[in-house]
Design a protein around this motif. Structure first.
Motif, mmCIF file in Angstrom:
data_model
loop_
_atom_site.group_PDB
_atom_site.id
_atom_site.type_symbol
_atom_site.label_atom_id
_atom_site.label_comp_id
_atom_site.label_asym_id
_atom_site.label_seq_id
_atom_site.Cartn_x
_atom_site.Cartn_y
_atom_site.Cartn_z
ATOM 1 N N THR A 101 9.746 -85.332 18.589
ATOM 2 C CA THR A 101 11.057 -85.893 18.951
ATOM 3 C C THR A 101 10.951 -86.591 20.300
ATOM 4 O OG1 THR A 101 12.125 -84.066 17.778
ATOM 5 C CG2 THR A 101 13.499 -85.356 19.280
ATOM 6 N N TRP A 102 11.143 -87.910 20.306
ATOM 7 C CA TRP A 102 10.911 -88.716 21.498
ATOM 8 C C TRP A 102 11.493 -88.104 22.767
ATOM 9 C CZ3 TRP A 102 7.825 -92.553 22.801
ATOM 10 C CH2 TRP A 102 7.275 -93.380 21.815
ATOM 11 N N HIS A 103 12.788 -87.797 22.765
ATOM 12 C CA HIS A 103 13.441 -87.406 24.016
ATOM 13 C C HIS A 103 13.195 -85.948 24.385
ATOM 14 C CE1 HIS A 103 16.522 -86.435 20.980
ATOM 15 N NE2 HIS A 103 16.937 -85.507 21.818
ATOM 16 N N ARG A 104 12.436 -85.208 23.554
ATOM 17 C CA ARG A 104 12.148 -83.812 23.868
ATOM 18 C C ARG A 104 10.682 -83.581 24.247
ATOM 19 N NH1 ARG A 104 16.199 -80.413 23.004
ATOM 20 N NH2 ARG A 104 14.759 -78.664 23.175
ATOM 21 N N ILE A 105 9.851 -84.579 24.112
ATOM 22 C CA ILE A 105 8.420 -84.392 24.353
ATOM 23 C C ILE A 105 8.165 -83.863 25.767
ATOM 24 C CG2 ILE A 105 6.202 -85.583 24.578
ATOM 25 C CD1 ILE A 105 7.144 -87.440 22.297
ATOM 26 N N ASN A 106 8.827 -84.450 26.743
ATOM 27 C CA ASN A 106 8.566 -84.058 28.134
ATOM 28 C C ASN A 106 8.930 -82.600 28.419
ATOM 29 O OD1 ASN A 106 7.564 -86.503 29.532
ATOM 30 N ND2 ASN A 106 9.491 -87.367 28.822
ATOM 31 N N LEU A 107 9.802 -82.011 27.601
ATOM 32 C CA LEU A 107 10.185 -80.623 27.815
ATOM 33 C C LEU A 107 9.018 -79.667 27.557
ATOM 34 C CD1 LEU A 107 13.704 -80.620 26.098
ATOM 35 C CD2 LEU A 107 13.157 -81.017 28.506
ATOM 36 N N LEU A 108 7.989 -80.141 26.869
ATOM 37 C CA LEU A 108 6.821 -79.306 26.575
ATOM 38 C C LEU A 108 5.828 -79.245 27.731
ATOM 39 C CD1 LEU A 108 6.130 -80.552 22.931
ATOM 40 C CD2 LEU A 108 7.078 -78.331 23.578
ATOM 41 N N TYR A 109 5.955 -80.149 28.676
ATOM 42 C CA TYR A 109 4.944 -80.262 29.730
ATOM 43 C C TYR A 109 5.218 -79.276 30.865
ATOM 44 C CZ TYR A 109 3.763 -84.675 27.370
ATOM 45 O OH TYR A 109 3.396 -85.639 26.458
ATOM 46 N N THR A 110 5.140 -78.001 30.551
ATOM 47 C CA THR A 110 5.356 -76.970 31.553
ATOM 48 C C THR A 110 4.224 -75.944 31.470
ATOM 49 O OG1 THR A 110 6.614 -75.464 30.111
ATOM 50 C CG2 THR A 110 7.857 -77.224 31.228
ATOM 51 N N PRO A 111 3.921 -75.277 32.567
ATOM 52 C CA PRO A 111 2.898 -74.220 32.530
ATOM 53 C C PRO A 111 3.225 -73.115 31.532
ATOM 54 C CG PRO A 111 3.390 -74.827 34.799
ATOM 55 C CD PRO A 111 4.412 -75.527 33.940
ATOM 56 N N LYS A 112 4.506 -72.797 31.383
ATOM 57 C CA LYS A 112 4.918 -71.738 30.458
ATOM 58 C C LYS A 112 4.524 -72.093 29.022
ATOM 59 C CE LYS A 112 9.042 -69.137 28.974
ATOM 60 N NZ LYS A 112 9.052 -69.516 27.546
ATOM 61 N N ALA A 119 -5.719 -75.226 19.167
ATOM 62 C CA ALA A 119 -6.408 -75.704 20.372
ATOM 63 C C ALA A 119 -6.159 -77.190 20.582
ATOM 64 C CB ALA A 119 -7.908 -75.428 20.266
ATOM 65 N N ARG A 120 -6.166 -77.940 19.496
ATOM 66 C CA ARG A 120 -5.872 -79.379 19.580
ATOM 67 C C ARG A 120 -4.447 -79.598 20.084
ATOM 68 N NH1 ARG A 120 -6.684 -82.115 14.033
ATOM 69 N NH2 ARG A 120 -8.815 -82.599 14.717
ATOM 70 N N LEU A 121 -3.502 -78.813 19.560
ATOM 71 C CA LEU A 121 -2.109 -78.902 20.020
ATOM 72 C C LEU A 121 -2.031 -78.600 21.514
ATOM 73 C CD1 LEU A 121 0.989 -79.011 19.578
ATOM 74 C CD2 LEU A 121 0.871 -76.588 18.932
ATOM 75 N N ALA A 122 -2.680 -77.536 21.963
ATOM 76 C CA ALA A 122 -2.644 -77.166 23.381
ATOM 77 C C ALA A 122 -3.228 -78.263 24.252
ATOM 78 C CB ALA A 122 -3.400 -75.856 23.597
ATOM 79 N N GLU A 123 -4.308 -78.881 23.787
ATOM 80 C CA GLU A 123 -4.936 -79.951 24.571
ATOM 81 C C GLU A 123 -4.031 -81.182 24.663
ATOM 82 O OE1 GLU A 123 -8.586 -80.324 22.477
ATOM 83 O OE2 GLU A 123 -9.315 -78.364 23.179
ATOM 84 N N VAL A 124 -3.309 -81.483 23.589
ATOM 85 C CA VAL A 124 -2.348 -82.595 23.626
ATOM 86 C C VAL A 124 -1.298 -82.346 24.697
ATOM 87 C CG1 VAL A 124 -0.447 -83.678 22.353
ATOM 88 C CG2 VAL A 124 -2.658 -83.372 21.248
ATOM 89 N N ILE A 125 -0.780 -81.125 24.746
ATOM 90 C CA ILE A 125 0.266 -80.790 25.717
ATOM 91 C C ILE A 125 -0.302 -80.781 27.131
ATOM 92 C CG2 ILE A 125 1.931 -79.045 26.436
ATOM 93 C CD1 ILE A 125 2.551 -80.567 23.771
ATOM 94 N N GLU A 126 -1.456 -80.169 27.312
ATOM 95 C CA GLU A 126 -2.039 -80.064 28.658
ATOM 96 C C GLU A 126 -2.435 -81.426 29.221
ATOM 97 O OE1 GLU A 126 -5.176 -77.269 28.079
ATOM 98 O OE2 GLU A 126 -3.805 -75.568 27.789
ATOM 99 N N SER A 127 -2.842 -82.352 28.353
ATOM 100 C CA SER A 127 -3.212 -83.698 28.808
ATOM 101 C C SER A 127 -2.035 -84.667 28.762
ATOM 102 C CB SER A 127 -4.359 -84.250 27.958
ATOM 103 O OG SER A 127 -3.970 -84.348 26.587
#
Length: 423
Positions: free
Chosen positions: A263-274, A293-301
């Motif tokens: 969801t375009w306007h919610r993507i940035n909400l995932l970029y947290t250490p939690k 692991a691929r999902l986690a790497e997408v979020i972390e990067s």
């Protein structure tokens, strides 16, 4: 002659336009170079704190500039996110503040084109910002008006986007017609049945010519989300299972991460250490650890928008061909997903049904059977999707199909309405 200080402003979910009274009549103004449309995108460059807009914003993100991309912010209007804050480096902004920056950029384009401070505006709005919630719908319009006033507009009026599109279409007709206006943009699908005519162009009061208007909160961003969930998210672990810690019970992985990532306007909400910690914990207990692991790497990067852009590009390609590749090689070498128009259709079949129901309700409210509609005027980028177009035109068998400026017709009509109200 004193410059006219009014404009029509279409702040769209995906694209935006501005129209003014020019030398030869109402016209769209250049906003980004010679382009008279601008993607409704903003990128905060972390190196100097500057904000980039439109194509420049998307280019900075794709080129890997360190910063934060935000898009489809119109979808936030009327939601609980409206007054929430988000951190950009060391500063916190509300989503209202960020939308204000985009609206301010559009006002600058109008001021430059007119050569004066433009203080009067007709802004477009969907028939419903929020489905089946009049209070939230009113809050959304009030928020947009507050944003416009904060950017320097003193007189703010609103017009339904499909009515604005009808005003633009009316400039081309040579005889009276009953027209179905289908405006299917990034966030909403709106329909109006309007009587248009050469004589109507001269009338200031048009309420009697608007026979019906209805809308539903379905648009291109919903198509992107559903297509992404269908085609991409399973490769990141959606639908997989995990063991409950300290036990043998097997449960499906939480779906919320995938919905936000799609969801375009919610993507940035995932970029947290939690979130990063939760995903790595999920990976440890997953029965498909490589996918998680691929999902986690997408979020972390912070490459969530890379997925969204790739899905959108494939959707656009499928408007003209039967198959396309969703290119995710920015995420991982050789990460390509084959997609077809059939898969896209399957992803949005429920939404196509909702469009058809809303269209039937619009025709019923107008008092006209589908056979009496003379023309269907299509505007909004999502009308380019063959399945959407078929759903919209199926109930008007005798109508001529007219394709307007997919991204500019609403803005032009808002400019015409602004001339009527303020000129």
């Amino acid at each position: 002659m004193e410059a006219k200080s009014f404009c029509g402003l279409d702040f769209g979910t995906s694209n935006s336009t501005v129209a003014i009274e020019g030398a030869s009549g109402v016209e769209l103004v250049p906003i980004e170079g010679d382009n008279r449309t601008i993607p409704s995108s903003i990128f905060f460059d972390f190196s100097d704190g500057s904000a980039l807009f439109g194509r420049e914003a998307l280019r900075a993100y794709v080129e890997g500039t360190e910063g934060r991309l935000m898009r489809s912010l119109k979808s936030v209007l009327g939601s609980a996110l409206m007054d929430e804050t988000t951190r950009i480096k060391t500063k916190r902004f509300t989503f209202k503040d960020i939308i204000g920056l985009i609206v301010g950029r559009l006002k600058e384009a109008a001021d430059t084109a007119v050569g004066a401070d433009v203080t009067q505006v007709v802004m477009g709005r969907p028939v419903h910002f929020v489905d089946d919630d009049p209070a939230a719908d009113r809050l959304a319009q009030d928020a947009l008006e507050e944003i416009a006033r904060a950017q320097g507009f003193r007189d703010v009026a609103f017009q339904y986007e499909p009515i604005a599109a009808a005003l633009a279409y009316e400039q081309t007709v040579r005889e009276e017609q009953y027209a179905l206006i289908a405006d299917i943009g990034g966030g909403t699908s709106d329909f109006s049945v309007v009587r248009v005519s050469p004589e109507g162009r001269k009338r200031a009061e048009r309420a009697g010519d608007v026979l019906a208007s209805k809308g539903v909160h379905i648009g291109g961003t919903d198509v992107d989300r559903l297509f992404s969930m269908k085609a991409v998210m399973p490769s990141l672990g959606q639908g997989s299972e995990m063991r409950v810690p300290f036990g043998d019970k097997i449960l499906p992985v939480a779906n919320a991460f995938f919905v936000d990532l799609a969801t375009w306007h919610r993507i940035n909400l995932l970029y947290t250490p939690k979130v990063a910690r939760e995903l790595r914990e999920m990976e440890r207990h997953s029965l498909s650890p490589m996918k998680i692991a691929r999902l986690a790497e997408v979020i972390e990067s912070r490459r969530g928008h890379s997925i969204a852009l790739a899905v959108e590009n494939a959707k656009i390609a499928l408007s003209a061909q039967e198959s396309a590749l969703i290119d995710l090689t920015e995420i991982e070498p050789d990460f390509l997903i084959a997609a077809t128009d059939k898969l896209l259709h399957e992803a949005i079949v429920d939404q196509l049904g909702a469009l058809s129901r809303t269209l039937r309700e619009t025709l019923k409210a107008s008092g006209l059977p589908g056979q009496r509609i003379d023309a269907v005027f299509l505007t909004g980028g999502s009308t380019a999707i063959p399945a959407v177009r078929a759903a919209v035109t199926a109930q008007t068998p005798a109508a001529k199909i007219v394709e307007g400026d997919l991204f500019g017709a609403v803005g032009l009509g808002l400019g015409l309405d602004a001339r009527r109200k303020f000129g």
